[in-house]
Design a protein around this motif. Structure first.
Motif, PDB file in Angstrom:
ATOM      1  N   UNK A  66      20.689 -15.433   8.686  1.00 25.09           N
ATOM      2  CA  UNK A  66      20.542 -15.254   7.295  1.00 25.09           C
ATOM      3  C   UNK A  66      21.812 -16.017   6.358  1.00 25.09           C
ATOM      4  N   UNK A  67      22.345 -16.795   7.026  1.00 24.83           N
ATOM      5  CA  UNK A  67      23.310 -17.671   6.199  1.00 24.83           C
ATOM      6  C   UNK A  67      22.912 -18.861   5.721  1.00 24.83           C
ATOM      7  N   UNK A  68      21.741 -19.346   6.153  1.00 25.96           N
ATOM      8  CA  UNK A  68      21.104 -20.427   5.473  1.00 25.96           C
ATOM      9  C   UNK A  68      20.725 -21.735   6.660  1.00 25.96           C
ATOM     10  N   UNK A  69      20.789 -21.280   7.896  1.00 32.12           N
ATOM     11  CA  UNK A  69      20.395 -22.197   8.845  1.00 32.12           C
ATOM     12  C   UNK A  69      19.079 -23.081   8.988  1.00 32.12           C
ATOM     13  N   UNK A  70      17.978 -22.236   8.388  1.00 30.99           N
ATOM     14  CA  UNK A  70      16.740 -22.862   8.473  1.00 30.99           C
ATOM     15  C   UNK A  70      16.693 -23.813   7.351  1.00 30.99           C
ATOM     16  N   UNK A  71      17.322 -23.343   6.197  1.00 32.58           N
ATOM     17  CA  UNK A  71      17.542 -24.247   4.887  1.00 32.58           C
ATOM     18  C   UNK A  71      17.818 -25.667   5.316  1.00 32.58           C
TER      19      UNK A  71
END
Length: 446
Positions: A66-71
């Motif tokens: 949920x910290x933004x890895x996929x983005x």
């Protein structure tokens, strides 16, 4: 903000939405947190690929869920494609049962997405042993009722036929534990052969043809493997260590550039050095930390807070400049202090930030969000989080609050995976850990 704009804002704040920076409708929502995270990991991943080409690379990427890895990985995809690479992005949640993943499952999911990409690129690849291996898998999995009608293998063997069959195999094994076990039993002794077939029939010929077309080559990004269930196996090894360490050398054998997301727990494992050697080729995983809202010395991180404010305001006013957005804060919240409270209590965890905001929007269904409404949402989130904390865990949380440290795999499993504690990194302070701000005022910590 009229009804249509509120609906767009509501959808943009959905915490389950991933920003695809290459899409015009998403690009304006993207906020670059690099300046407060201590390093530009996407730049490092991309430069390593560019500088070492044509030699294949295998890089590891991790961080809190949920910290933004996929983005960030989708930003990497976008940047590499601008340089001329053909990028295969794989969200393994689409094809794998994350509670039960083995190496052959990962390899088949990769092969399926590579086949999709090769078809889109109209590459003229010749059939080979990979197709024969798929035919053998289909015949092995055939049942009188279920599969015979669905998996019609083309005797002429084409890559389109392989794509159809492989897609059905992956879909069926995701939905059926029994079929998953049968296929693994069949493919396990053939894992190296499967790797050779993927490399020899798909990846290496594709790279050659892409180079002839003036492309830089193939890159595979395997996302969401950090969500693999870390259960204990029958041999008492954790599923995560087995997949990424015991079988890491096989996952590394793909003959192109590969980026794997891996579970953060592996950074706390006694087998971390083995992970670096077997899967990372000697290189440590790169960690995407939280956006700092406070520094290790307890002072507010104003730059981090401002970027979090912009993450919300950009969703409300995507076409405005940062300054213009700040001038319209009171259209989103009743006063600037309410926005600061929201950003601070998130701890710099982007999904938590959006989750709190989304809860406010669900309950009030109007703007601006009031401080009272936000405090109700915070209390609900805090109560939900505290339900899971045991007496022993409260003691561990007290120690983290005092020392800013987390050590060992057991503490990771208890504190970080449950999002009781967050990890931060800056150039000034290095790495430190701190409590999820939702818990800071809990009486159990006094």
């Amino acid at each position: 903000m009229d009804r249509n704009e509120f609906k767009r804002f509501f959808r943009a704040c959905n915490p389950s939405k991933t920003i695809w920076i290459e899409r015009p409708e998403d690009k304006d929502y993207y906020i670059d947190f690099t300046s407060v995270r201590g390093t530009d990991i996407v730049e490092q991943l991309g430069e390593t690929i560019s500088l070492l080409s044509p030699d294949p690379t295998c890089q590891l990427f991790t961080g809190h869920i949920g910290c933004g890895k996929s983005t960030e990985l989708l930003r990497l995809k976008f940047e590499l494609e601008k340089q001329g690479f053909v990028v295969v992005y794989i969200d393994t949640r689409d094809d794998l049962e994350m509670g039960d993943v083995d190496v052959t499952d990962v390899l088949l999911a990769i092969a399926q997405k590579v086949l999709d990409t090769l078809e889109q690129q109209s590459l003229n690849l010749k059939p080979g042993y990979f197709n024969e291996l798929l035919e053998q898998c289909v015949q092995f999995l055939l049942t009188p009722i279920e599969l015979k009608a669905e998996m019609e293998f083309n005797p002429e063997i084409s890559f389109l036929g392989a794509k159809v069959n492989l897609g059905k195999i992956v879909a069926k094994t995701k939905d059926s534990p029994q079929m998953r076990d049968r296929l693994r039993d069949y493919l396990e002794p053939k894992t190296n052969t499967l790797l050779q077939a993927i490399n020899g029939d798909l990846i290496q010929p594709a790279n050659l043809q892409l180079k002839k077309q003036g492309k830089e080559g193939l890159v595979i990004i395997i996302d969401s493997l950090d969500r693999v269930d870390n259960r204990k196996r029958s041999d008492d090894k954790s599923a995560v260590e087995y997949l990424f360490i015991t079988r890491g050398e096989q996952l590394k054998e793909l003959k192109c550039h590969v980026v794997y997301t891996i579970p953060l727990v592996l950074m706390f494992s006694n087998e971390r050095e083995a992970l670096k050697k077997r899967l990372g080729g000697g290189n440590a995983p790169m960690v995407l930390p939280m956006v700092p809202v406070k520094l290790a010395d307890g002072q507010n991180c104003e730059k981090g807070l401002e970027l979090l404010r912009q993450a919300i305001l950009a969703r409300a006013f995507p076409k405005l400049s940062p300054k213009q957005r700040r001038d319209r804060i009171t259209e989103v919240v009743d006063r600037p202090e309410t926005l600061d409270r929201l950003c601070g209590i998130s701890g710099g965890h982007v999904r938590n930030l959006l989750s709190l905001l989304f809860r406010c929007l669900q309950q009030s269904k109007q703007l601006p969000i009031t401080r009272d409404r936000l405090e109700i949402a915070i209390r609900q989130e805090r109560d939900d989080l505290m339900l899971a904390i045991t007496e022993l865990e409260w003691e561990l949380l007290k120690k983290v609050s005092q020392t800013k440290k987390v050590t060992g795999e057991d503490q990771y499993q208890i504190l970080l995976r449950s999002l009781f504690v967050f990890e931060y990194r800056t150039n000034e302070f290095g790495r430190w850990f701190d409590l999820n701000p939702l818990l800071e005022d809990a009486p159990e910590l006094t």
